[in-house]
Each structure stands twice: as C-alpha cells, then as structure tokens.
Design a protein around this motif. Structure first.
Motif, PDB file in Angstrom:
ATOM      1  N   THR A  79      -9.982  -0.002   4.030  1.00 44.91           N
ATOM      2  CA  THR A  79      -9.758   1.044   5.034  1.00 44.91           C
ATOM      3  C   THR A  79      -8.452   0.816   5.786  1.00 44.91           C
ATOM      4  OG1 THR A  79     -11.111  -0.218   6.605  1.00 44.91           O
ATOM      5  CG2 THR A  79     -12.217   1.487   5.330  1.00 44.91           C
ATOM      6  N   LEU A  80      -8.100  -0.438   6.032  1.00 43.35           N
ATOM      7  CA  LEU A  80      -6.847  -0.734   6.738  1.00 43.35           C
ATOM      8  C   LEU A  80      -5.644  -0.364   5.869  1.00 43.35           C
ATOM      9  CD1 LEU A  80      -7.690  -4.205   8.340  1.00 43.35           C
ATOM     10  CD2 LEU A  80      -7.899  -1.934   9.346  1.00 43.35           C
ATOM     11  N   MET A  81      -5.737  -0.668   4.575  1.00 45.16           N
ATOM     12  CA  MET A  81      -4.646  -0.314   3.671  1.00 45.16           C
ATOM     13  C   MET A  81      -4.450   1.198   3.617  1.00 45.16           C
ATOM     14  SD  MET A  81      -3.053  -2.843   1.969  1.00 45.16           S
ATOM     15  CE  MET A  81      -2.652  -2.225   0.351  1.00 45.16           C
ATOM     16  N   ILE A  82      -5.550   1.924   3.528  1.00 41.22           N
ATOM     17  CA  ILE A  82      -5.446   3.387   3.468  1.00 41.22           C
ATOM     18  C   ILE A  82      -4.874   3.933   4.768  1.00 41.22           C
ATOM     19  CG2 ILE A  82      -6.747   5.527   3.257  1.00 41.22           C
ATOM     20  CD1 ILE A  82      -6.448   4.017   0.659  1.00 41.22           C
ATOM     21  N   PHE A 114      -6.533  10.627   3.665  1.00 40.67           N
ATOM     22  CA  PHE A 114      -6.655  10.801   5.111  1.00 40.67           C
ATOM     23  C   PHE A 114      -8.106  10.658   5.559  1.00 40.67           C
ATOM     24  CE2 PHE A 114      -7.446  13.622   8.752  1.00 40.67           C
ATOM     25  CZ  PHE A 114      -6.593  13.046   9.684  1.00 40.67           C
ATOM     26  N   ASN A 115      -9.016  11.230   4.787  1.00 40.12           N
ATOM     27  CA  ASN A 115     -10.436  11.126   5.139  1.00 40.12           C
ATOM     28  C   ASN A 115     -10.915   9.672   5.135  1.00 40.12           C
ATOM     29  OD1 ASN A 115     -10.590  13.884   5.384  1.00 40.12           O
ATOM     30  ND2 ASN A 115     -11.483  14.214   3.367  1.00 40.12           N
ATOM     31  N   VAL A 116     -10.528   8.914   4.120  1.00 39.48           N
ATOM     32  CA  VAL A 116     -10.937   7.515   4.028  1.00 39.48           C
ATOM     33  C   VAL A 116     -10.412   6.707   5.205  1.00 39.48           C
ATOM     34  CG1 VAL A 116     -10.631   5.389   2.687  1.00 39.48           C
ATOM     35  CG2 VAL A 116     -11.224   7.518   1.534  1.00 39.48           C
ATOM     36  N   ARG A 124      11.511  -6.129   7.957  1.00 42.70           N
ATOM     37  CA  ARG A 124      10.718  -5.561   6.881  1.00 42.70           C
ATOM     38  C   ARG A 124      10.665  -4.039   6.977  1.00 42.70           C
ATOM     39  NH1 ARG A 124      10.069  -9.393   2.921  1.00 42.70           N
ATOM     40  NH2 ARG A 124       8.851 -11.182   3.609  1.00 42.70           N
ATOM     41  N   THR A 125      10.524  -3.394   5.830  1.00 43.32           N
ATOM     42  CA  THR A 125      10.348  -1.941   5.783  1.00 43.32           C
ATOM     43  C   THR A 125       8.879  -1.623   5.533  1.00 43.32           C
ATOM     44  OG1 THR A 125      10.918  -1.946   3.435  1.00 43.32           O
ATOM     45  CG2 THR A 125      12.702  -1.517   4.996  1.00 43.32           C
ATOM     46  N   VAL A 126       8.527  -0.340   5.610  1.00 48.31           N
ATOM     47  CA  VAL A 126       7.113   0.040   5.544  1.00 48.31           C
ATOM     48  C   VAL A 126       6.454  -0.324   4.218  1.00 48.31           C
ATOM     49  CG1 VAL A 126       7.238   1.880   7.249  1.00 48.31           C
ATOM     50  CG2 VAL A 126       7.818   2.376   4.870  1.00 48.31           C
ATOM     51  N   GLN A 127       7.208  -0.220   3.123  1.00 48.75           N
ATOM     52  CA  GLN A 127       6.601  -0.488   1.824  1.00 48.75           C
ATOM     53  C   GLN A 127       6.203  -1.952   1.672  1.00 48.75           C
ATOM     54  OE1 GLN A 127       5.789   2.011   0.104  1.00 48.75           O
ATOM     55  NE2 GLN A 127       6.993   3.537   1.177  1.00 48.75           N
ATOM     56  N   ILE A 128       6.932  -2.836   2.315  1.00 55.06           N
ATOM     57  CA  ILE A 128       6.571  -4.255   2.289  1.00 55.06           C
ATOM     58  C   ILE A 128       5.518  -4.543   3.348  1.00 55.06           C
ATOM     59  CG2 ILE A 128       7.446  -6.612   2.471  1.00 55.06           C
ATOM     60  CD1 ILE A 128      10.185  -5.473   1.743  1.00 55.06           C
ATOM     61  N   GLY A 129       5.667  -3.916   4.500  1.00 53.55           N
ATOM     62  CA  GLY A 129       4.733  -4.160   5.593  1.00 53.55           C
ATOM     63  C   GLY A 129       3.308  -3.776   5.264  1.00 53.55           C
ATOM     64  N   ILE A 130       3.141  -2.780   4.390  1.00 55.84           N
ATOM     65  CA  ILE A 130       1.787  -2.329   4.051  1.00 55.84           C
ATOM     66  C   ILE A 130       0.996  -3.435   3.371  1.00 55.84           C
ATOM     67  CG2 ILE A 130       2.357  -1.416   1.778  1.00 55.84           C
ATOM     68  CD1 ILE A 130       0.036   0.228   4.319  1.00 55.84           C
ATOM     69  N   GLY A 145      -2.811   2.402   6.711  1.00 54.42           N
ATOM     70  CA  GLY A 145      -1.379   2.107   6.660  1.00 54.42           C
ATOM     71  C   GLY A 145      -0.635   3.062   5.748  1.00 54.42           C
ATOM     72  N   VAL A 146      -1.233   3.403   4.617  1.00 52.54           N
ATOM     73  CA  VAL A 146      -0.611   4.345   3.685  1.00 52.54           C
ATOM     74  C   VAL A 146      -0.422   5.709   4.334  1.00 52.54           C
ATOM     75  CG1 VAL A 146      -0.998   5.654   1.562  1.00 52.54           C
ATOM     76  CG2 VAL A 146      -1.410   3.188   1.599  1.00 52.54           C
ATOM     77  N   VAL A 147      -1.432   6.162   5.075  1.00 57.89           N
ATOM     78  CA  VAL A 147      -1.336   7.457   5.753  1.00 57.89           C
ATOM     79  C   VAL A 147      -0.174   7.445   6.743  1.00 57.89           C
ATOM     80  CG1 VAL A 147      -2.488   9.016   7.375  1.00 57.89           C
ATOM     81  CG2 VAL A 147      -3.761   8.053   5.458  1.00 57.89           C
ATOM     82  N   MET A 148      -0.023   6.330   7.469  1.00 61.44           N
ATOM     83  CA  MET A 148       1.051   6.255   8.467  1.00 61.44           C
ATOM     84  C   MET A 148       2.433   6.300   7.830  1.00 61.44           C
ATOM     85  SD  MET A 148      -0.242   3.636  11.439  1.00 61.44           S
ATOM     86  CE  MET A 148      -0.877   2.346  10.358  1.00 61.44           C
ATOM     87  N   ILE A 149       2.581   5.692   6.650  1.00 59.22           N
ATOM     88  CA  ILE A 149       3.918   5.645   6.052  1.00 59.22           C
ATOM     89  C   ILE A 149       4.246   6.891   5.233  1.00 59.22           C
ATOM     90  CG2 ILE A 149       3.856   3.128   5.982  1.00 59.22           C
ATOM     91  CD1 ILE A 149       3.430   3.288   2.983  1.00 59.22           C
ATOM     92  N   ILE A 150       3.231   7.702   4.880  1.00 56.35           N
ATOM     93  CA  ILE A 150       3.552   8.929   4.143  1.00 56.35           C
ATOM     94  C   ILE A 150       3.787  10.108   5.080  1.00 56.35           C
ATOM     95  CG2 ILE A 150       2.270   8.193   2.108  1.00 56.35           C
ATOM     96  CD1 ILE A 150       0.070  10.161   2.862  1.00 56.35           C
ATOM     97  N   ILE A 151       3.398   9.975   6.347  1.00 57.65           N
ATOM     98  CA  ILE A 151       3.607  11.080   7.290  1.00 57.65           C
ATOM     99  C   ILE A 151       5.087  11.426   7.434  1.00 57.65           C
ATOM    100  CG2 ILE A 151       3.462  11.714   9.727  1.00 57.65           C
ATOM    101  CD1 ILE A 151       0.697  10.470   9.805  1.00 57.65           C
ATOM    102  N   PRO A 152       5.997  10.433   7.650  1.00 62.52           N
ATOM    103  CA  PRO A 152       7.421  10.794   7.760  1.00 62.52           C
ATOM    104  C   PRO A 152       7.972  11.460   6.505  1.00 62.52           C
ATOM    105  CG  PRO A 152       7.041   8.596   8.624  1.00 62.52           C
ATOM    106  CD  PRO A 152       5.782   9.004   7.939  1.00 62.52           C
ATOM    107  N   SER A 153       7.594  10.966   5.320  1.00 67.05           N
ATOM    108  CA  SER A 153       8.123  11.551   4.087  1.00 67.05           C
ATOM    109  C   SER A 153       7.605  12.969   3.876  1.00 67.05           C
ATOM    110  CB  SER A 153       7.768  10.664   2.888  1.00 67.05           C
ATOM    111  OG  SER A 153       6.376  10.469   2.792  1.00 67.05           O
ATOM    112  N   ILE A 154       6.336  13.190   4.185  1.00 68.48           N
ATOM    113  CA  ILE A 154       5.780  14.534   4.073  1.00 68.48           C
ATOM    114  C   ILE A 154       6.448  15.470   5.080  1.00 68.48           C
ATOM    115  CG2 ILE A 154       3.702  15.941   4.418  1.00 68.48           C
ATOM    116  CD1 ILE A 154       2.072  13.715   3.230  1.00 68.48           C
ATOM    117  N   SER A 155       6.703  14.973   6.277  1.00 62.00           N
ATOM    118  CA  SER A 155       7.355  15.784   7.312  1.00 62.00           C
ATOM    119  C   SER A 155       8.751  16.202   6.868  1.00 62.00           C
ATOM    120  CB  SER A 155       7.426  15.001   8.624  1.00 62.00           C
ATOM    121  OG  SER A 155       6.129  14.648   9.071  1.00 62.00           O
ATOM    122  N   ILE A 156       9.502  15.257   6.283  1.00 65.10           N
ATOM    123  CA  ILE A 156      10.847  15.568   5.790  1.00 65.10           C
ATOM    124  C   ILE A 156      10.784  16.639   4.708  1.00 65.10           C
ATOM    125  CG2 ILE A 156      12.782  14.658   4.464  1.00 65.10           C
ATOM    126  CD1 ILE A 156      12.932  13.844   7.318  1.00 65.10           C
TER     127      ILE A 156
END
Length: 252
Positions: free
Chosen positions: A217-220, A10-12, A199-205, A222-233
């Motif tokens: 930095t863009l990849m990181i 998240f910091n990166v 496409r799904t998030v894992q491919i879109g990243i 994107g990773v933060v955005m796609i892990i937020i839903p899974s962490i929330s669940i």
C-alpha cells in the motif's frame, strides 16, 4: 483499458490490506494513512522538488540546443551539413546504457557527483530534439525566411521572433515528451546520486519497499504521488501535443 489500472492504483492507495486481499476494487472508506506513512518513511517533497528541477532544466536545455541546431540544419547552408546531420542522427541508434559508464567516469573526473549538474549535463542536448525541431522548421515556407533576410533580419532574430512562434504545436509536443522522459529517469540518477537530498522520485519510491506486506500500500501511495505531476503536465499540454503530432500531416 488504459485508465482502469490508473483508477485501481488510486483506489488501492486509499485502502487497507484487508480490502486489498479481499479483492475489492473500490475502497469502502477513504483513508490517507498510506500517504501519511509514505511521507514519514521517505522525504517525498525533496524527491519531487529534485525531479521538477532536473526535468524542467533538461527540458529547457534540450529545447534551446535543439532549436539552435535544428535552425542551422533546416535554414542555413554550410559545407558538410548533410554529413553532420546524418552523424548526429546516427547517435539515436546508440543505447544510453552503452555510454553510461563513459558519462559516469567523466562526471566523476569533474568532481560533480551528487549534484544537479551531474543529473542534468548528460541530458542537456538530444539528437531527437534536433530532429524533431528540424522537421518542424522544414514545414515553414522558404519565402518567409528569404523575405526576413531582405529586411535585414538576423538569424537569431528570425529564430526567436518568427520561427519558434510558427512551430508552437511541435514545440509543445517536444516539451511534454522531454519532460515526461526526464521525469522517469532511473538508472542515471541512481548511479550519480548518493544522498536523499539529491534523489529523484523514481529512486525514492524504492525506499518504501520492505519485506512486510504493508509495503504494498505504501508503494502504491508513492506511485500515485509521483504520477500526479506527469499526468498534470499531459492534461495541460494535451492540445499542443495533439496538434504537434498532426502538424504537417495534412497538406493543402
């Protein structure tokens, strides 16, 4: 140990390249520039929507099919029950990669590539879901089922009004597990989808990856955005997950 990489990720995502290569752990100032650029380079809202739809439907389908099959294996008596159960259980030993070509040829023959159906149908039922719910049903006292039968309760009525409510902890754990597993699918969506609209998030990243250093930095981001839903669940359902893991572990 587990949470530190997530915090650093998240910091990166909030840093610029100078701070990253400078070895800083905390950003000197917060910026959302990386997230803005990520949304400009790839339609992440579409990817997240597709992943939510696919993961949600797969989870619902596996719970329904798993509950029906598990109830039959746990509560009903019929010829060849054990043999069928062992055959179904044996399919868990077959890697998904071993049958991916057969599944792809079937989907292609049906003419449904690049659709939600192609992403969902091969994963709509799973032996693990059946096994997990069967074990949960076996923890229920047989007297409950017998009493319900005497009162004229049908199998379907017992399943949805008595059986499923009594195994909520195990059911909650299964829902979280299946959703997270579906959310992280990569190979199958990559094989059957050919446009950004599906496409799904894992491919879109991977669309954020490029030869320049700025892509880090863009990849990181994107990773933060796609892990937020899974962490929330996980956060929302952690109590059910923990109860499901320990249900039946203590007797008496």
């Amino acid at each position: 140990i587990i949470i530190v990489p997530v915090i650093y990720c998240f910091n990166v995502s909030m840093m610029d390249l100078k701070e990253i290569y400078g070895g800083k752990f905390w950003p000197s100032h917060l910026t959302i520039e990386n997230y803005t650029r990520a949304f400009q380079l790839a339609p992440f809202f579409t990817f997240i929507k597709n992943s939510l739809i696919v993961s949600g439907v797969i989870t619902f389908a596996q719970v329904v099919t798993g509950a029906l099959a598990a109830y039959a294996f746990a509560m009903m008596e019929f010829k060849g029950k054990k043999v069928l159960f062992y055959i179904m259980l044996a399919t868990m030993m077959i890697p998904s990669q071993a049958i991916i070509i057969a599944n792809y040829l079937t989907i292609a023959d049906w003419g449904i590539r690049n659709t939600y159906a192609a992403l969902i149908l091969p994963n709509a039922a799973a032996a693990f879901a059946v096994f997990n719910m069967r074990q949960a049903f076996l923890t229920l006292p047989k007297e409950i089922h017998e009493a319900a039968e005497i009162d004229g309760c049908t199998n379907f009525k017992f399943l949805y009004t008595i059986g499923v409510p009594l195994i909520k902890p195990s059911l909650g754990a299964l829902i979280i597990y299946v959703f997270l597993q579906s959310w992280n699918y990569y190979l199958w969506p990559l094989l059957v989808t050919g446009s950004n609209n599906m496409r799904t998030v894992q491919i879109g990243i991977s669309m954020l990856d490029s030869v320049d250093s700025q892509s880090i930095t863009l990849m990181i981001a994107g990773v933060v955005m796609i892990i937020i839903p899974s962490i929330s669940i996980f956060i929302v359902g952690q109590k059910q997950l923990i109860r499901g893991m320990f249900s039946g572990a203590v007797k008496g």
